[in-house]
Design an enzyme around this catalytic site. Structure first.
Site, PDB file in Angstrom:
ATOM      1  N   ARG A   1       0.841  -1.209   0.000  1.00 38.32           N
ATOM      2  CA  ARG A   1       0.000   0.000   0.000  1.00 38.32           C
ATOM      3  C   ARG A   1       0.876   1.259   0.000  1.00 38.32           C
ATOM      4  O   ARG A   1       0.554   2.250  -0.670  1.00 38.32           O
ATOM      5  CB  ARG A   1      -0.931   0.002   1.209  1.00 38.32           C
ATOM      6  CG  ARG A   1      -1.883   1.190   1.167  1.00 38.32           C
ATOM      7  CD  ARG A   1      -2.937   1.134   2.243  1.00 38.32           C
ATOM      8  NE  ARG A   1      -2.338   1.198   3.575  1.00 38.32           N
ATOM      9  CZ  ARG A   1      -3.015   1.019   4.699  1.00 38.32           C
ATOM     10  NH1 ARG A   1      -4.325   0.760   4.649  1.00 38.32           N
ATOM     11  NH2 ARG A   1      -2.423   1.090   5.869  1.00 38.32           N
TER      12      ARG A   1
ATOM     13  N   LYS B   1      -2.779   7.145   1.261  1.00 37.10           N
ATOM     14  CA  LYS B   1      -2.554   7.339   2.708  1.00 37.10           C
ATOM     15  C   LYS B   1      -1.666   8.573   2.893  1.00 37.10           C
ATOM     16  O   LYS B   1      -0.467   8.474   3.168  1.00 37.10           O
ATOM     17  CB  LYS B   1      -1.948   6.076   3.340  1.00 37.10           C
ATOM     18  CG  LYS B   1      -2.266   5.971   4.838  1.00 37.10           C
ATOM     19  CD  LYS B   1      -2.100   4.562   5.332  1.00 37.10           C
ATOM     20  CE  LYS B   1      -2.100   4.456   6.848  1.00 37.10           C
ATOM     21  NZ  LYS B   1      -3.294   4.976   7.529  1.00 37.10           N
TER      22      LYS B   1
END
Ligand code: PLP
Length: 279
Positions: free
Chosen positions: A51, A145
């Site tokens: 991620r 993120k």
């Protein structure tokens, strides 16, 4: 004394300093990860690294070091800080640029910061939280993120000031996620969660819980969920790396109000706890 790493130099945390010209500080031009560490083991490390790579690619930030160096440094920090339960925080900004300009200069050297926070044992008893339904005022790329978290911060302040732990964010009548967690609803014994085309972070815990639930013969449905469906939910819970499964017992702004965490949520929580201890 806690230890942290700044640009692959490990020191006691209070001895670190960073330039105010860092683009992370000036623009929030940075991404981050949070990894659970149990007794020095980084749980689901590869999922977090994957991620992180996606977040970096999304903001076109190229690293000038090997992934292995990053992994070694993460493990060093996890081992040096010998708390049994830690959240390992990794932040990578685009670097220091003395002439403030939204447009980044070429060939900046990314700033890499790794630290550790002591956390509670995720298996500590969870009596369930209350959450506040709230309009999602964040940007439209919640899948990245990013450290630009002002809307999340303001939501948490609002929830806290009214005595609630989390918010449940919705946009145009549809549910997204919390300020720091993903959202799940049990409806007619099936597990429903907003699909990744909602404006949400693809939570590592969310992904693992979907797998665990399916392996336990729970029907999981990822879809766009209307806000009114909360009223009829049997059980609601939220999920995050540091807290795992977080039962929700009351949602302000809806009819959802229960005395204690539901049985299906508790069962899935037990399964998940077993997994993180074995991972
Ligand atoms: N959604 C948001 C906005 C978050 O900030 C977080 C965790 O920080 C999550 C979801 C949960 O993601 P994960 O399970 O990877 O911790």
């Amino acid at each position: 004394m806690p230890f942290s790493s700044l640009n692959f130099d490990i020191k006691e945390s209070h001895k670190l300093s960073i330039s105010p010209f860092d683009r992370g500080f000036l623009f929030g031009d940075a991404v981050y990860e949070m990894i659970l560490s149990i007794n020095g083991r980084c749980i689901f490390l590869n999922d977090h690294l994957a991620r992180l790579k996606k977040s970096l690619d999304s903001i076109k930030l190229n690293l000038n070091f090997k992934e292995k160096n990053l992994v070694d440094e993460i493990k060093r920090i996890s081992n040096l800080n010998d708390n049994p339960f830690q959240a390992i925080y990794i932040q990578i900004s685009r670097g220091v640029q003395l002439a403030r300009n939204h447009l980044p200069e070429e060939n900046l050297s990314p700033t890499v910061f790794i630290t550790s926070f002591k956390i509670n044992n995720p298996s500590d008893r969870q009596k369930g939280i209350s959450a506040l339904l709230k309009e999602d005022e964040r940007w439209l790329k919640a899948n990245i993120k990013s450290t630009s978290l002002l809307a999340n911060v303001l939501s948490k302040i609002e929830a806290d000031s009214e005595g609630h732990e989390e918010v449940i964010l919705h946009k145009d009548g549809f549910l997204n996620e919390g300020a720091v967690s993903n959202l799940f609803l049990f409806i007619n014994d099936d597990l429903h969660t907003p699909s990744l085309d909602a404006n949400i972070l693809p939570g590592v815990t969310r992904g693992k819980l979907i797998q665990s639930a399916e392996a336990d013969n729970i029907n999981v449905i990822q879809r766009i969920i209307h806000i009114s469906e909360i009223d009829d939910a049997q059980e609601v819970f939220m999920s995050s790396t540091t807290k795992g499964v977080i039962p929700v017992v009351k949602i302000i702004g809806s009819d959802f109000d229960t005395d204690h965490p539901g049985d299906l949520t508790s069962r899935l929580r037990e399964i998940y706890l077993r997994e993180i201890y074995q991972a």
